[in-house]
Enzyme design. Structure first.
Site, PDB file in Angstrom:
ATOM      1  N   HIS A 226       0.842  -1.203   0.000  1.00  0.00           N
ATOM      2  CA  HIS A 226       0.000   0.000   0.000  1.00  0.00           C
ATOM      3  C   HIS A 226       0.880   1.258   0.000  1.00  0.00           C
ATOM      4  O   HIS A 226       0.604   2.221  -0.710  1.00  0.00           O
ATOM      5  CB  HIS A 226      -0.865   0.054   1.274  1.00  0.00           C
ATOM      6  CG  HIS A 226      -1.891  -1.031   1.387  1.00  0.00           C
ATOM      7  ND1 HIS A 226      -1.997  -1.845   2.493  1.00  0.00           N
ATOM      8  CD2 HIS A 226      -2.890  -1.422   0.550  1.00  0.00           C
ATOM      9  CE1 HIS A 226      -3.003  -2.681   2.334  1.00  0.00           C
ATOM     10  NE2 HIS A 226      -3.556  -2.463   1.165  1.00  0.00           N
TER      11      HIS A 226
ATOM     12  N   LYS B  64     -16.123  -7.013   4.966  1.00  0.00           N
ATOM     13  CA  LYS B  64     -15.169  -7.801   5.748  1.00  0.00           C
ATOM     14  C   LYS B  64     -15.242  -7.338   7.195  1.00  0.00           C
ATOM     15  O   LYS B  64     -15.447  -6.157   7.453  1.00  0.00           O
ATOM     16  CB  LYS B  64     -13.732  -7.551   5.264  1.00  0.00           C
ATOM     17  CG  LYS B  64     -13.454  -7.874   3.821  1.00  0.00           C
ATOM     18  CD  LYS B  64     -12.034  -7.407   3.464  1.00  0.00           C
ATOM     19  CE  LYS B  64     -11.813  -7.290   1.979  1.00  0.00           C
ATOM     20  NZ  LYS B  64     -10.585  -6.559   1.606  1.00  0.00           N
TER      21      LYS B  64
ATOM     22  N   ARG C 255      -2.233  -6.216  -8.233  1.00  0.00           N
ATOM     23  CA  ARG C 255      -1.153  -7.177  -8.003  1.00  0.00           C
ATOM     24  C   ARG C 255      -1.147  -8.299  -9.031  1.00  0.00           C
ATOM     25  O   ARG C 255      -0.115  -8.838  -9.368  1.00  0.00           O
ATOM     26  CB  ARG C 255      -1.303  -7.819  -6.608  1.00  0.00           C
ATOM     27  CG  ARG C 255      -0.918  -6.905  -5.495  1.00  0.00           C
ATOM     28  CD  ARG C 255      -1.502  -7.363  -4.195  1.00  0.00           C
ATOM     29  NE  ARG C 255      -2.943  -7.164  -4.202  1.00  0.00           N
ATOM     30  CZ  ARG C 255      -3.721  -7.254  -3.138  1.00  0.00           C
ATOM     31  NH1 ARG C 255      -3.205  -7.578  -1.977  1.00  0.00           N
ATOM     32  NH2 ARG C 255      -5.007  -7.030  -3.233  1.00  0.00           N
TER      33      ARG C 255
ATOM     34  N   SER D 157      -2.792  -7.438   3.208  1.00  0.00           N
ATOM     35  CA  SER D 157      -3.015  -7.297   4.648  1.00  0.00           C
ATOM     36  C   SER D 157      -3.179  -8.678   5.281  1.00  0.00           C
ATOM     37  O   SER D 157      -2.705  -8.923   6.393  1.00  0.00           O
ATOM     38  CB  SER D 157      -4.260  -6.451   4.910  1.00  0.00           C
ATOM     39  OG  SER D 157      -4.098  -5.167   4.360  1.00  0.00           O
TER      40      SER D 157
HETATM   41  P1  ADP Z   1      -5.988  -5.935   0.557  1.00  0.00           P
HETATM   42  O1  ADP Z   1      -6.617  -6.679   1.679  1.00  0.00           O
HETATM   43  O2  ADP Z   1      -6.120  -6.635  -0.756  1.00  0.00           O
HETATM   44  O3  ADP Z   1      -4.600  -5.489   0.862  1.00  0.00           O
HETATM   45  P2  ADP Z   1      -7.118  -3.212   0.527  1.00  0.00           P
HETATM   46  O4  ADP Z   1      -8.567  -2.872   0.375  1.00  0.00           O
HETATM   47  O5  ADP Z   1      -6.500  -2.766   1.785  1.00  0.00           O
HETATM   48  O6  ADP Z   1      -6.978  -4.747   0.316  1.00  0.00           O
HETATM   49  O7  ADP Z   1      -6.313  -2.618  -0.711  1.00  0.00           O
HETATM   50  C1  ADP Z   1      -6.469  -1.290  -1.116  1.00  0.00           C
HETATM   51  C2  ADP Z   1      -5.869  -1.114  -2.473  1.00  0.00           C
HETATM   52  O8  ADP Z   1      -4.488  -1.413  -2.443  1.00  0.00           O
HETATM   53  C3  ADP Z   1      -6.450  -2.007  -3.570  1.00  0.00           C
HETATM   54  O9  ADP Z   1      -6.474  -1.237  -4.771  1.00  0.00           O
HETATM   55  C4  ADP Z   1      -5.438  -3.128  -3.664  1.00  0.00           C
HETATM   56  O10 ADP Z   1      -5.458  -3.744  -4.939  1.00  0.00           O
HETATM   57  C5  ADP Z   1      -4.157  -2.362  -3.441  1.00  0.00           C
HETATM   58  N1  ADP Z   1      -3.078  -3.198  -2.922  1.00  0.00           N
HETATM   59  C6  ADP Z   1      -3.101  -4.008  -1.855  1.00  0.00           C
HETATM   60  N2  ADP Z   1      -1.905  -4.609  -1.673  1.00  0.00           N
HETATM   61  C7  ADP Z   1      -1.100  -4.169  -2.682  1.00  0.00           C
HETATM   62  C8  ADP Z   1       0.250  -4.451  -3.075  1.00  0.00           C
HETATM   63  N3  ADP Z   1       1.006  -5.327  -2.412  1.00  0.00           N
HETATM   64  N4  ADP Z   1       0.735  -3.796  -4.156  1.00  0.00           N
HETATM   65  C9  ADP Z   1      -0.034  -2.944  -4.858  1.00  0.00           C
HETATM   66  N5  ADP Z   1      -1.322  -2.653  -4.554  1.00  0.00           N
HETATM   67  C10 ADP Z   1      -1.854  -3.251  -3.478  1.00  0.00           C
END
Ligand code: ADP
Length: 165
Positions: A17, A41, A90, A128
């Site tokens: 993130h 969730k 990803r 996460s």
């Molecule tokens: P997640 O549980 O998949 O991490 P989030 O809702 O917190 O979900 O993710 C928020 C945004 O960040 C989404 O657009 C997700 O695709 C992106 N994201 C999550 N992890 C990564 C990563 N490792 N690299 C790039 N983008 C990411």
């Protein structure tokens, strides 16, 4: 002023993130990281905890703001004056859902554009859920989240029950 919103659960934020935040901050005048509070969730970290973790992680940026939102993303965009939504991709599996959301947001608010940023290769596997799983079983979070967040995340994840990951 070009304002972008980066929405998500951030439960908790990871280096994946933060990499997207860092890259977005160079593309826009202001980036609002928006923590979703009405996700289906059931989160491990409270909204306040997720916001505080993000604030600690991005304290060096003067054009990044952290806040929470509930309801429709397009309503939040209208309120903040943002017309760009940032999404991190990803793998192809991320794309299908995100593409559907982008088209939905476009239908609800034609001024909006969704910008997909690919994951940096070293963070392609990182989510996460991965962070919580590693922390829960005592693995090292080094390289997965900022070092100063590790004790807080470890502390919370050590007593996670099975269905809360
Ligand atoms: P997640 O549980 O998949 O991490 P989030 O809702 O917190 O979900 O993710 C928020 C945004 O960040 C989404 O657009 C997700 O695709 C992106 N994201 C999550 N992890 C990564 C990563 N490792 N690299 C790039 N983008 C990411």
């Amino acid at each position: 002023m070009r304002i972008a919103v980066y929405p998500g659960s951030f439960d908790p934020c990871t280096n994946g993130h933060l990499d997207i935040i860092d890259r977005s901050s160079k593309l826009f005048d202001k980036v609002i990281v928006a923590v979703l509070t009405n996700s289906s969730k059931s989160p491990t970290f409270t909204v306040d905890e997720r916001i505080n973790l993000l604030k600690t992680a991005v304290c060096g940026y003067n054009n990044v703001e952290i806040c929470s939102f509930s309801g429709l993303l397009v309503d939040f965009l209208r309120k903040t004056g943002a017309t760009v939504v940032i999404k991190g991709i990803r793998a192809v599996s991320d794309f299908e859902y995100e593409f559907q959301m982008a088209l939905t947001n476009k239908a609800l608010y034609p001024a909006v554009e969704t910008l997909f940023l690919h994951a940096t290769s070293e963070y392609m596997f990182l989510s996460s859920s991965v962070v919580k799983e590693v922390a829960r079983y005592g693995g090292s979070l080094k390289g997965l989240v900022p070092e100063n967040l590790i004790p807080i995340i470890n502390n919370r994840c050590s007593n996670i029950v099975d269905n809360k990951l």
